[in-house]
Scaffold this motif. Structure first.
Motif, PDB file in Angstrom:
ATOM      1  N   GLY A 156      21.311  47.723 -78.628  1.00  0.00           N
ATOM      2  CA  GLY A 156      19.863  47.630 -78.769  1.00  0.00           C
ATOM      3  C   GLY A 156      19.374  46.183 -78.812  1.00  0.00           C
ATOM      4  O   GLY A 156      18.410  45.802 -78.147  1.00  0.00           O
TER       5      GLY A 156
ATOM      6  N   SER B  47      26.328  50.968 -83.633  1.00  0.00           N
ATOM      7  CA  SER B  47      25.834  52.210 -83.036  1.00  0.00           C
ATOM      8  C   SER B  47      26.967  52.984 -82.374  1.00  0.00           C
ATOM      9  O   SER B  47      27.073  54.203 -82.519  1.00  0.00           O
ATOM     10  CB  SER B  47      24.747  51.919 -81.992  1.00  0.00           C
ATOM     11  OG  SER B  47      23.661  51.246 -82.582  1.00  0.00           O
ATOM     12  N   GLN B  96      18.510  54.652 -82.504  1.00  0.00           N
ATOM     13  CA  GLN B  96      17.952  53.307 -82.603  1.00  0.00           C
ATOM     14  C   GLN B  96      16.672  53.153 -81.787  1.00  0.00           C
ATOM     15  O   GLN B  96      15.771  52.450 -82.205  1.00  0.00           O
ATOM     16  CB  GLN B  96      19.003  52.291 -82.137  1.00  0.00           C
ATOM     17  CG  GLN B  96      18.625  50.857 -82.403  1.00  0.00           C
ATOM     18  CD  GLN B  96      19.794  49.907 -82.161  1.00  0.00           C
ATOM     19  OE1 GLN B  96      20.865  50.322 -81.730  1.00  0.00           O
ATOM     20  NE2 GLN B  96      19.584  48.643 -82.438  1.00  0.00           N
ATOM     21  N   ASP B 178      19.991  54.966 -87.596  1.00  0.00           N
ATOM     22  CA  ASP B 178      20.283  53.729 -86.882  1.00  0.00           C
ATOM     23  C   ASP B 178      18.989  52.928 -86.746  1.00  0.00           C
ATOM     24  O   ASP B 178      18.135  53.257 -85.932  1.00  0.00           O
ATOM     25  CB  ASP B 178      20.882  54.067 -85.510  1.00  0.00           C
ATOM     26  CG  ASP B 178      21.531  52.865 -84.836  1.00  0.00           C
ATOM     27  OD1 ASP B 178      21.375  51.736 -85.336  1.00  0.00           O
ATOM     28  OD2 ASP B 178      22.203  53.068 -83.802  1.00  0.00           O
TER      29      ASP B 178
HETATM   30 MG   LIG Z   1      22.795  49.405 -82.317  1.00  0.00          MG
END
Ligand SMILES: [Mg+2]
Ligand SMILES: Nc1ncnc2c1ncn2[C@@H]1O[C@H](COP(=O)(O)OP(=O)(O)OP(=O)(O)O)[C@@H](O)[C@H]1O
Ligand SMILES: Nc1ncnc2c1ncn2[C@@H]1O[C@H](COP(=O)(O)OP(=O)(O)OP(=O)(O)O)[C@@H](O)[C@H]1O
Ligand SMILES: [Mg+2]
Lengths: 279, 278
Positions: A156, B47, B96, B178
């Motif tokens: 991310g 993650s 996420q 997350d």
């Molecule tokens: Mg992550």
């Protein structure tokens, strides 16, 4: 000329019409008349409640959406979203979206994602483009091995950095960043904030910086605008607002900021234990 | 016995340059009623480790572990069908990137009701009422009217809260969250964290909380795991972590808090140098 703000908005409003299944749309006013100014080389931070209209404002000042009413001025000139927008003007104003995954084409390799803006708006040849992309990858803490990867192969925070890099490729004058560092760990966050600061000093770049992290806002902002329900409730210099927040909502925000304080941690853990013991 | 127990987890991806190990030799366990925070470098496998545990990684990932148990049941040898039954009902995950994980084609009301239909015995009328209740609990204004909104009509933080509502819909025994509050202002973040912690104590729910926000760690976690480049660097109870961080990477990370800026610049954390010093 130099004291003309890079960005100014006058009484900008934005309505959303939500059509229901029973016909007859309901109009929601997401922005209720926003006035703001961003000087060259300065940073305006925008904070506010989730859903108060920050991303809506971001899309309007980056000329993606038109306001329902009011004016947007870039370098003192009023701009209208539509066919009249020149490529040069579009390049001046860049955005980093809140949701980086949705804004990256899943079938495009990261190297091509970053090279594309150069292809569209510069005369650079393939070798020059590749070199610039590599240099940018380094600046955001990624490397050559990432050039041929697709977006889903990144974490991310890595995708967030790629979105920032893409906006920086074409040397904009104004960069609107919507929650740019919320997905980054502290050390990468520091690296990106320092990079943004370097670029600001080097190119007199201006930022509109949307963030809910007040310690980050305090670090980056020259001015701070606090929004609630589509309205501006407080808009002052960073030093003034952090020294003495005036509006009750601003004070609520400051009070709700989580803190690292051993005494608080101890108290919390004891309270939890007591609650469990009490059934 | 821990509710979730993972030992020696390794995840490798096949890439054009050969296998890439995103997670190596990782042990993670969490007890009922406990909040475990996972912090660490962006890209360090936080993650991926949790997705591996949930069985949600793509085919290019090779997952190995000595032990992977939920409530004593072996996840490694379990059939895909049984595993699916656990994830969603007993284990829920807040992903996420919330906007990307909601289905753009369905209203948020439908998506919550669908979860309730699959995982609870409620009837249609009860499901509708419960969905509104959940939206209200996560602080969505006008929840009734919002039932018919599509994800693109909601703000980033509203989508994130819809994800949280869906995860809470079936009262999971383990919640993997997350970065659940990245798009929320601090007042709503506080409301959501209080809500999760209340559930957590009342139902003895276990929670794995992945976050970059050290303030959130300080205000929610019981125990903390610090990850760096696919490895666990440190594991400590929350108080010790902040009072006496042991590992150089942990210390490097904490030194980069924006309040530690000197003369307008944030400390440049040369992680490699910190590690070498160790
Ligand atoms: Mg992550
Ligand atoms: N396309 C749309 N149709 C209808 N309503 C919308 C649409 N887009 C946004 N809204 C509504 O407008 C309001 C402002 O949304 P916006 O995305 O600007 O908020 P935000 O301040 O960016 O919030 P967040 O911090 O959660 O990202 C919200 O109540 C949202 O639900
Ligand atoms: N499908 C994939 N193929 C190849 N590499 C991948 C794939 N998915 C993830 N990775 C890599 O695995 C590593 C770990 O990723 P992960 O998403 O777990 O990081 P993270 O710790 O959650 O980071 P962040 O805090 O930025 O979200 C990263 O280096 C990422 O680039
Ligand atoms: Mg937003």
């Amino acid at each position: 000329m130099s004291d003309t703000p890079v960005l100014e908005t006058r009484a900008v409003t934005r309505d959303y019409t939500t059509s229901s299944f029973f016909g007859g749309g309901k109009v929601v006013r997401a922005l209720k008349g926003i006035d703001l100014k961003v000087a060259r080389g300065k940073t305006l931070a925008v904070v506010g409640e989730s859903g108060c209209g920050k991303s809506t404002l971001a899309r309007i000042i980056t000329l993606i959406d038109a306001p329902t009413s009011g004016e947007v001025l870039i370098n003192g000139e009023q701009v209208r979203v539509g066919a009249g927008l020149t490529a040069a003007l579009r390049r001046k104003v860049q955005i980093v979206f809140q949701n980086p995954y949705g804004s990256l084409n899943p079938r495009q390799k990261i190297g091509d994602v970053l090279a594309e803006p150069l292809k569209l708006s510069t005369g650079f040849g393939a070798a020059e483009r590749r070199e610039r992309v590599m240099a940018m990858l380094k600046r955001i803490g990624l490397g050559e091995e990432h050039y041929n990867r697709y977006p889903h192969m990144f974490s991310g925070g890595q995708r967030q950095r790629i979105a920032i890099a893409r906006a920086l490729m074409v040397n904009p004058e104004l960069l609107v960043l919507d929650e740019p560092v919320s997905a980054l760990d502290l050390s990468v966050q520091a690296q990106i904030l320092n990079l943004l600061q370097d670029l600001q000093e080097e190119f007199e770049l201006s930022y509109v910086f949307i963030s809910h992290d007040l310690s980050v806002v305090r670090h980056v902002a020259d001015d701070v605008m606090v929004m609630q329900w589509g309205d501006v409730v407080e808009y002052r210099s960073r030093d003034d607002i952090f020294a003495a927040p005036e509006h009750p909502y601003t004070r609520t925000l400051f009070d709700a900021t989580p803190r690292i304080d051993p005494a608080r941690i101890r108290a919390r853990i004891e309270a939890k234990a007591a609650r469990i013991a009490g059934g | 016995m821990p509710l979730l127990e993972v030992r020696n987890l390794t995840v490798a991806f096949d890439t054009a340059r050969g296998p890439f190990r995103a997670v190596e030799h990782l042990d993670i366990s969490v007890n009922a009623g406990e909040v475990l925070a996972i912090v660490g470098e962006s890209g360090s496998g936080k993650s991926v480790a949790m997705l591996a545990t949930m069985g949600l990684l793509p085919d290019t990932a090779r997952v190995t572990a000595d032990v992977m148990r939920f409530d004593g049941r072996d996840l490694l040898t379990m059939s895909a069908h049984d595993r699916r039954a656990i994830s969603g009902r007993e284990v829920a995950m807040i992903f996420q990137e919330p906007v990307a994980s909601l289905n753009p084609c369905f209203t948020v009301g439908f998506q919550i009701i669908e979860t309730l239909r699959r995982h609870t015995p409620l009837n249609a009328r009860q499901r509708h009422a419960r969905a509104i209740e959940l939206l209200e609990a996560v602080g969505i204004p006008e929840p009734q009217a919002r039932m018919t909104s599509f994800p693109h009509q909601m703000s980033g933080g509203q989508c994130q809260r819809v994800m949280i509502a869906i995860a809470m819909a079936c009262n999971p025994r383990l919640l993997i969250a997350d970065e659940p509050t990245t798009a929320l202002d601090v007042t709503i973040q506080k409301q959501i964290l209080d809500l999760l912690l209340d559930l957590q104590v009342r139902h003895q729910m276990a929670m794995v909380l992945i976050t970059h926000d050290m303030g959130v760690v300080a205000e929610t976690a019981d125990r903390v795991v610090v990850q760096y480049q696919g490895h666990k660097m440190e594991e400590a109870d929350v108080l010790s972590l902040f009072e006496h961080p042991q590992n150089p990477y942990t210390r490097a990370l904490l030194s980069a808090l924006p309040e530690n800026a000197t003369g307008g610049r944030l400390p440049h954390v040369d992680v490699a140098a910190w590690m070498a010093e160790a």
